[in-house]
Write a protein that holds these residues in place. Structure first.
Motif, PDB file in Angstrom:
ATOM      1  N   LEU A 151       0.864  -1.196   0.000  1.00  0.00           N
ATOM      2  CA  LEU A 151       0.000   0.000   0.000  1.00  0.00           C
ATOM      3  C   LEU A 151       0.889   1.230   0.000  1.00  0.00           C
ATOM      4  O   LEU A 151       1.833   1.327   0.778  1.00  0.00           O
ATOM      5  CB  LEU A 151      -0.880   0.008   1.251  1.00  0.00           C
ATOM      6  CG  LEU A 151      -1.708   1.285   1.477  1.00  0.00           C
ATOM      7  CD1 LEU A 151      -2.869   1.357   0.486  1.00  0.00           C
ATOM      8  CD2 LEU A 151      -2.240   1.341   2.909  1.00  0.00           C
ATOM      9  N   GLU A 152       0.566   2.157  -0.892  1.00  0.00           N
ATOM     10  CA  GLU A 152       1.283   3.433  -0.908  1.00  0.00           C
ATOM     11  C   GLU A 152       0.279   4.564  -1.057  1.00  0.00           C
ATOM     12  O   GLU A 152      -0.552   4.557  -1.970  1.00  0.00           O
ATOM     13  CB  GLU A 152       2.308   3.476  -2.036  1.00  0.00           C
ATOM     14  CG  GLU A 152       3.206   4.693  -1.981  1.00  0.00           C
ATOM     15  CD  GLU A 152       4.361   4.628  -2.967  1.00  0.00           C
ATOM     16  OE1 GLU A 152       5.237   5.499  -2.898  1.00  0.00           O
ATOM     17  OE2 GLU A 152       4.365   3.711  -3.815  1.00  0.00           O
ATOM     18  N   ILE A 153       0.345   5.503  -0.143  1.00  0.00           N
ATOM     19  CA  ILE A 153      -0.528   6.675  -0.165  1.00  0.00           C
ATOM     20  C   ILE A 153       0.330   7.886  -0.498  1.00  0.00           C
ATOM     21  O   ILE A 153       1.366   8.115   0.137  1.00  0.00           O
ATOM     22  CB  ILE A 153      -1.213   6.886   1.203  1.00  0.00           C
ATOM     23  CG1 ILE A 153      -1.958   5.616   1.630  1.00  0.00           C
ATOM     24  CG2 ILE A 153      -2.167   8.070   1.156  1.00  0.00           C
ATOM     25  CD1 ILE A 153      -2.416   5.663   3.085  1.00  0.00           C
ATOM     26  N   LYS A 154      -0.110   8.660  -1.480  1.00  0.00           N
ATOM     27  CA  LYS A 154       0.664   9.818  -1.919  1.00  0.00           C
ATOM     28  C   LYS A 154      -0.193  11.085  -1.860  1.00  0.00           C
ATOM     29  O   LYS A 154      -1.175  11.216  -2.596  1.00  0.00           O
ATOM     30  CB  LYS A 154       1.162   9.617  -3.356  1.00  0.00           C
ATOM     31  CG  LYS A 154       2.105   8.440  -3.552  1.00  0.00           C
ATOM     32  CD  LYS A 154       2.519   8.333  -5.015  1.00  0.00           C
ATOM     33  CE  LYS A 154       3.490   7.201  -5.255  1.00  0.00           C
ATOM     34  NZ  LYS A 154       3.908   7.126  -6.692  1.00  0.00           N
ATOM     35  N   GLY A 155       0.157  11.988  -0.963  1.00  0.00           N
ATOM     36  CA  GLY A 155      -0.473  13.303  -0.911  1.00  0.00           C
ATOM     37  C   GLY A 155      -1.980  13.264  -0.785  1.00  0.00           C
ATOM     38  O   GLY A 155      -2.689  14.064  -1.411  1.00  0.00           O
ATOM     39  N   MET A 156      -2.508  12.371   0.037  1.00  0.00           N
ATOM     40  CA  MET A 156      -3.961  12.181   0.128  1.00  0.00           C
ATOM     41  C   MET A 156      -4.629  13.266   0.977  1.00  0.00           C
ATOM     42  O   MET A 156      -4.181  13.584   2.070  1.00  0.00           O
ATOM     43  CB  MET A 156      -4.284  10.809   0.715  1.00  0.00           C
ATOM     44  CG  MET A 156      -5.770  10.445   0.639  1.00  0.00           C
ATOM     45  SD  MET A 156      -6.060   8.732   1.126  1.00  0.00           S
ATOM     46  CE  MET A 156      -5.895   8.852   2.905  1.00  0.00           C
ATOM     47  N   ASN A 157      -5.730  13.797   0.444  1.00  0.00           N
ATOM     48  CA  ASN A 157      -6.562  14.768   1.155  1.00  0.00           C
ATOM     49  C   ASN A 157      -8.008  14.303   1.100  1.00  0.00           C
ATOM     50  O   ASN A 157      -8.525  13.992   0.027  1.00  0.00           O
ATOM     51  CB  ASN A 157      -6.460  16.158   0.515  1.00  0.00           C
ATOM     52  CG  ASN A 157      -5.119  16.804   0.765  1.00  0.00           C
ATOM     53  OD1 ASN A 157      -4.918  17.488   1.756  1.00  0.00           O
ATOM     54  ND2 ASN A 157      -4.174  16.572  -0.150  1.00  0.00           N
TER      55      ASN A 157
ATOM     56  N   LYS B  95     -10.189  13.854  -2.018  1.00  0.00           N
ATOM     57  CA  LYS B  95     -10.350  14.965  -2.956  1.00  0.00           C
ATOM     58  C   LYS B  95      -9.128  15.086  -3.857  1.00  0.00           C
ATOM     59  O   LYS B  95      -9.223  15.525  -5.008  1.00  0.00           O
ATOM     60  CB  LYS B  95     -10.578  16.270  -2.192  1.00  0.00           C
ATOM     61  CG  LYS B  95     -10.994  17.429  -3.074  1.00  0.00           C
ATOM     62  CD  LYS B  95     -11.505  18.593  -2.256  1.00  0.00           C
ATOM     63  CE  LYS B  95     -12.037  19.708  -3.150  1.00  0.00           C
ATOM     64  NZ  LYS B  95     -12.589  20.838  -2.342  1.00  0.00           N
ATOM     65  N   SER B  96      -7.976  14.675  -3.319  1.00  0.00           N
ATOM     66  CA  SER B  96      -6.754  14.691  -4.121  1.00  0.00           C
ATOM     67  C   SER B  96      -5.789  13.658  -3.568  1.00  0.00           C
ATOM     68  O   SER B  96      -5.977  13.115  -2.482  1.00  0.00           O
ATOM     69  CB  SER B  96      -6.111  16.082  -4.109  1.00  0.00           C
ATOM     70  OG  SER B  96      -5.725  16.445  -2.795  1.00  0.00           O
ATOM     71  N   GLY B  97      -4.739  13.388  -4.342  1.00  0.00           N
ATOM     72  CA  GLY B  97      -3.770  12.380  -3.942  1.00  0.00           C
ATOM     73  C   GLY B  97      -4.074  11.045  -4.589  1.00  0.00           C
ATOM     74  O   GLY B  97      -5.043  10.893  -5.335  1.00  0.00           O
ATOM     75  N   GLU B  98      -3.223  10.080  -4.297  1.00  0.00           N
ATOM     76  CA  GLU B  98      -3.360   8.771  -4.939  1.00  0.00           C
ATOM     77  C   GLU B  98      -3.176   7.657  -3.920  1.00  0.00           C
ATOM     78  O   GLU B  98      -2.351   7.738  -3.014  1.00  0.00           O
ATOM     79  CB  GLU B  98      -2.337   8.618  -6.064  1.00  0.00           C
ATOM     80  CG  GLU B  98      -2.555   7.384  -6.916  1.00  0.00           C
ATOM     81  CD  GLU B  98      -1.687   7.382  -8.163  1.00  0.00           C
ATOM     82  OE1 GLU B  98      -2.076   6.737  -9.159  1.00  0.00           O
ATOM     83  OE2 GLU B  98      -0.623   8.029  -8.152  1.00  0.00           O
ATOM     84  N   ILE B  99      -3.983   6.603  -4.073  1.00  0.00           N
ATOM     85  CA  ILE B  99      -3.859   5.394  -3.270  1.00  0.00           C
ATOM     86  C   ILE B  99      -3.470   4.261  -4.211  1.00  0.00           C
ATOM     87  O   ILE B  99      -4.218   3.922  -5.132  1.00  0.00           O
ATOM     88  CB  ILE B  99      -5.177   5.036  -2.556  1.00  0.00           C
ATOM     89  CG1 ILE B  99      -5.698   6.211  -1.733  1.00  0.00           C
ATOM     90  CG2 ILE B  99      -4.981   3.814  -1.654  1.00  0.00           C
ATOM     91  CD1 ILE B  99      -7.122   6.012  -1.235  1.00  0.00           C
TER      92      ILE B  99
END
Length: 235
Positions: A4-10, A56-60
């Protein structure tokens, strides 16, 4: 392998900005603990990962693939299991019936999958004893074991646990800690845990500390300092 990688999630609730620019990762066979005071966004983060809330933004990324647009039931089928705070077992169904619901995440669902993996009974022997008992008649600790067992029957690659030891008697806390360690060691499952119980937190490989929806500290749990414990755990 990074599972699992979360990048800049809002993530927002209406106009309220709850999760703020979160970066996080979990590897296969790794236990990661998310710590923080009540109300900082930990449950919101887990609900976003399982698809109950949309960022609303970012990537999972899960298994290298973006799942931002993937429906919750398809995330479950792809290998993400979620045990919510409060457990949410079905009280009028028996233990056996509750367990079998977890197999709906398998290919073919309950139509093609009817046999409960006996590994669940090795983890939680009480479930085998109480197979015909209604879920609502179990103690809180037994219900938590049932909820984890149900999640595992979907054969997940990643298990999300939201405060699994909250309000549970100490002997069952130890059973749950032992079971989580076994599924990591023997099945290679990645675990993302939200927890306040310090002994359980210390068993994780690494931690992320959350405050006001953002990650403000992280590292190996062996390096947890007294100040981090005092600031982010209810101890």
């Amino acid at each position: 392998m990074t599972l699992l990688e979360i990048k800049g999630m809002n993530t927002y609730y209406g106009e309220s900005h709850i999760i703020r620019d979160v970066d996080m990762s979990v590897k296969s066979g790794e236990m990661v603990c998310l710590i923080g005071r009540n109300g900082v966004g930990k449950t919101t983060l887990l609900k976003t990962l399982i698809g109950l809330l949309k960022p609303k933004s970012g990537e999972i990324l899960f298994d290298g693939n973006s799942i931002n647009r993937t429906a919750p039931h398809n995330r479950a089928k792809s290998g993400i299991a979620y045990v919510p705070q409060g457990r949410e077992i079905i009280p009028y169904l028996t233990v056996e019936e509750n367990l079998k619901l977890g197999m709906e995440a398998l290919q073919g669902g309950l139509v093609k999958n009817k046999k409960i993996d006996t590994f669940i009974y090795e983890l939680f022997p009480i479930l085998k004893t109480f197979l015909n008992r209604k879920g609502g008649d179990l103690s809180g600790g037994q219900q938590q074991q049932l909820a984890i067992g149900r999640a595992l029957l979907g054969q997940p690659k990643l298990l999300l646990l939201d405060e699994p030891t909250e309000g549970i008697q100490p002997n069952i806390v130890k059973d749950i800690e032992s079971a989580v360690r076994r599924i990591i060691n023997e099945r290679g499952i990645g675990v993302l845990l939200v927890e306040q119980h310090l002994h359980f937190v210390r068993q994780a490989d690494k931690y992320y500390a959350m405050q006001r929806g953002g990650i403000v500290a992280s590292g190996p749990t062996k390096d947890l300092s007294k100040s981090v414990i005092e600031n982010f755990l209810n101890v």
